[in-house]
Design a protein around this motif. Structure first.
Motif, mmCIF file in Angstrom:
data_model
loop_
_atom_site.group_PDB
_atom_site.id
_atom_site.type_symbol
_atom_site.label_atom_id
_atom_site.label_comp_id
_atom_site.label_asym_id
_atom_site.label_seq_id
_atom_site.Cartn_x
_atom_site.Cartn_y
_atom_site.Cartn_z
ATOM 1 N N TYR A 195 6.558 3.371 -0.218
ATOM 2 C CA TYR A 195 6.100 1.982 -0.087
ATOM 3 C C TYR A 195 7.101 1.302 0.837
ATOM 4 O O TYR A 195 8.011 0.604 0.394
ATOM 5 C CB TYR A 195 6.057 1.299 -1.456
ATOM 6 N N ILE A 248 -5.395 4.011 -6.333
ATOM 7 C CA ILE A 248 -5.720 4.525 -5.006
ATOM 8 C C ILE A 248 -6.027 6.020 -5.063
ATOM 9 O O ILE A 248 -7.115 6.462 -4.746
ATOM 10 C CB ILE A 248 -4.565 4.270 -4.011
ATOM 11 N N SER A 276 -0.448 -6.006 -5.903
ATOM 12 C CA SER A 276 -0.637 -7.360 -5.397
ATOM 13 C C SER A 276 -0.081 -8.361 -6.407
ATOM 14 O O SER A 276 0.152 -8.038 -7.575
ATOM 15 C CB SER A 276 -2.118 -7.644 -5.133
ATOM 16 N N ARG A 310 -2.172 0.341 -5.418
ATOM 17 C CA ARG A 310 -1.964 -0.795 -4.513
ATOM 18 C C ARG A 310 -1.496 -1.965 -5.373
ATOM 19 O O ARG A 310 -2.101 -2.268 -6.393
ATOM 20 C CB ARG A 310 -3.265 -1.147 -3.791
ATOM 21 N N GLU A 317 0.838 -1.200 0.000
ATOM 22 C CA GLU A 317 0.000 0.000 0.000
ATOM 23 C C GLU A 317 0.874 1.252 0.000
ATOM 24 O O GLU A 317 1.902 1.300 0.685
ATOM 25 C CB GLU A 317 -0.893 0.020 1.237
#
Length: 326
Positions: free
Chosen positions: A31, A63, A175, A173, A20
């Motif tokens: 980060y 975001i 992942s 974000r 995040e």
């Protein structure tokens, strides 16, 4: 090539849901979780995350956006306004009074001990005789206007600039994707197979370690030593080795470590110039058979452009992992 720190970063996402963005009170973006995985020789976290997103290893989710000063690169600019005439930011919203005689001025000019009086025609007024309105007044040039210009102020260099002149930075974000998990697993298995192979030959090994020579530290995927024979091997794991990466790696292995360089391709291919280098020098190139028994082979393919080959390979991997709709 994914550096040891970059592999650490990707592996962290197998236990952490996502990286995040963290925005400090002064607007600086970081980060931190990703940064802790990387080595000093790696790129900035955002550059690494964006590169692996472009590869399909990571997925990004929007975001917010922040704006960066083009002069000093400070993040988190502050919104303000400015006079459209002289561009000075000392423009404030003021309550003005307009009399029927045509005079308009600040409310304080009309106020007396007994009520209101027009400073122009000196007529005593009641509150119902005046009309109030709000207007901006520039304290630098006395210009009056209804709508000020938008500006962004840099806290560091105090520059005031139009919003469109600021550098827009989009925050995401990050992942791990399913195909990214497959990619990570292949890199780790190749490294482990190399380690086991060298240990079978009586080398002692260190995985994801840092070597120091002449005050310079360099992280490596795998370092192997034969103390009895006084030999060293340093191993670098690549998806598709490119000649520029291999040249830097070989120079480091030979000049800084006095070690023999070993390059392992996890795609089964190398650039043609890398194959030529292996034929002409003590560079060893091996291919990891990740689709079979997970072994290292001396045979491999050659391609003209490593980056193009990696892109095509990853697209095929992603397609295999897609579930067809019914």
């Amino acid at each position: 090539m994914a550096s040891p720190g970059e592999l650490r970063l990707i592996e962290r996402l197998t236990s952490t849901e996502a990286f995040e963005p963290e925005i400090a009170d002064d607007g600086a973006v970081s980060y931190n979780d990703a940064d802790q995985c990387l080595d000093a020789t790696d790129d900035e976290p955002v550059a690494v995350l964006e590169r692996f997103t472009a590869r399909g290893v990571l997925a990004d989710e929007f975001i917010t956006k922040v704006y960066v000063c083009p002069d000093c690169a400070t993040e988190g600019l502050q919104y303000t306004t400015a006079c459209p005439a002289c561009k000075d930011p000392h423009a404030v919203q003021t309550s003005l009074v307009e009399h029927s005689c045509g005079h308009t001025g600040q409310e304080s000019e009309f106020e007396t001990d007994d009520g209101y009086r027009c400073p122009e025609c000196e007529q005593d007024l009641k509150s119902v005789d005046i009309e109030k309105k709000h207007q901006y007044v520039c304290k630098a040039c006395s210009e009056r206007f209804q709508t000020p210009d938008d500006r962004l102020r840099c806290r560091e260099c105090t520059n005031h600039l139009p919003p469109l002149e600021a550098i827009e930075r989009v925050l995401y974000r990050y992942s791990l994707t399913d195909s990214g998990r497959q990619w990570l697993d292949r890199q780790k298995r190749a490294r482990q197979t190399a380690r086991e192979t060298l240990e079978e030959r009586r080398f002692t090994t260190e995985v994801d370690t840092t070597v120091t020579d002449g005050g310079t530290s360099q992280p490596v995927h795998l370092l192997a030593r034969d103390e009895l024979m006084g030999e060293q091997r340093v191993v670098s794991i690549h998806e598709t080795p490119a000649i520029d990466d291999v040249d830097r790696f070989c120079a480091f292995a030979n000049e800084s470590l006095d070690a023999l360089p070993v390059v392992i391709t996890t795609s089964g291919a190398v650039e043609t110039d890398v194959a030529t280098r292996a034929e002409e020098t003590e560079l060893t190139v091996l291919a990891f058979d990740g689709d079979g028994e997970g072994t290292l082979e001396a045979e491999y393919e050659t391609v003209e452009n490593a980056r193009a080959h990696e892109s095509g390979l990853f697209q095929r991997l992603s397609a295999v992992l897609e579930i067809p709709s019914r």
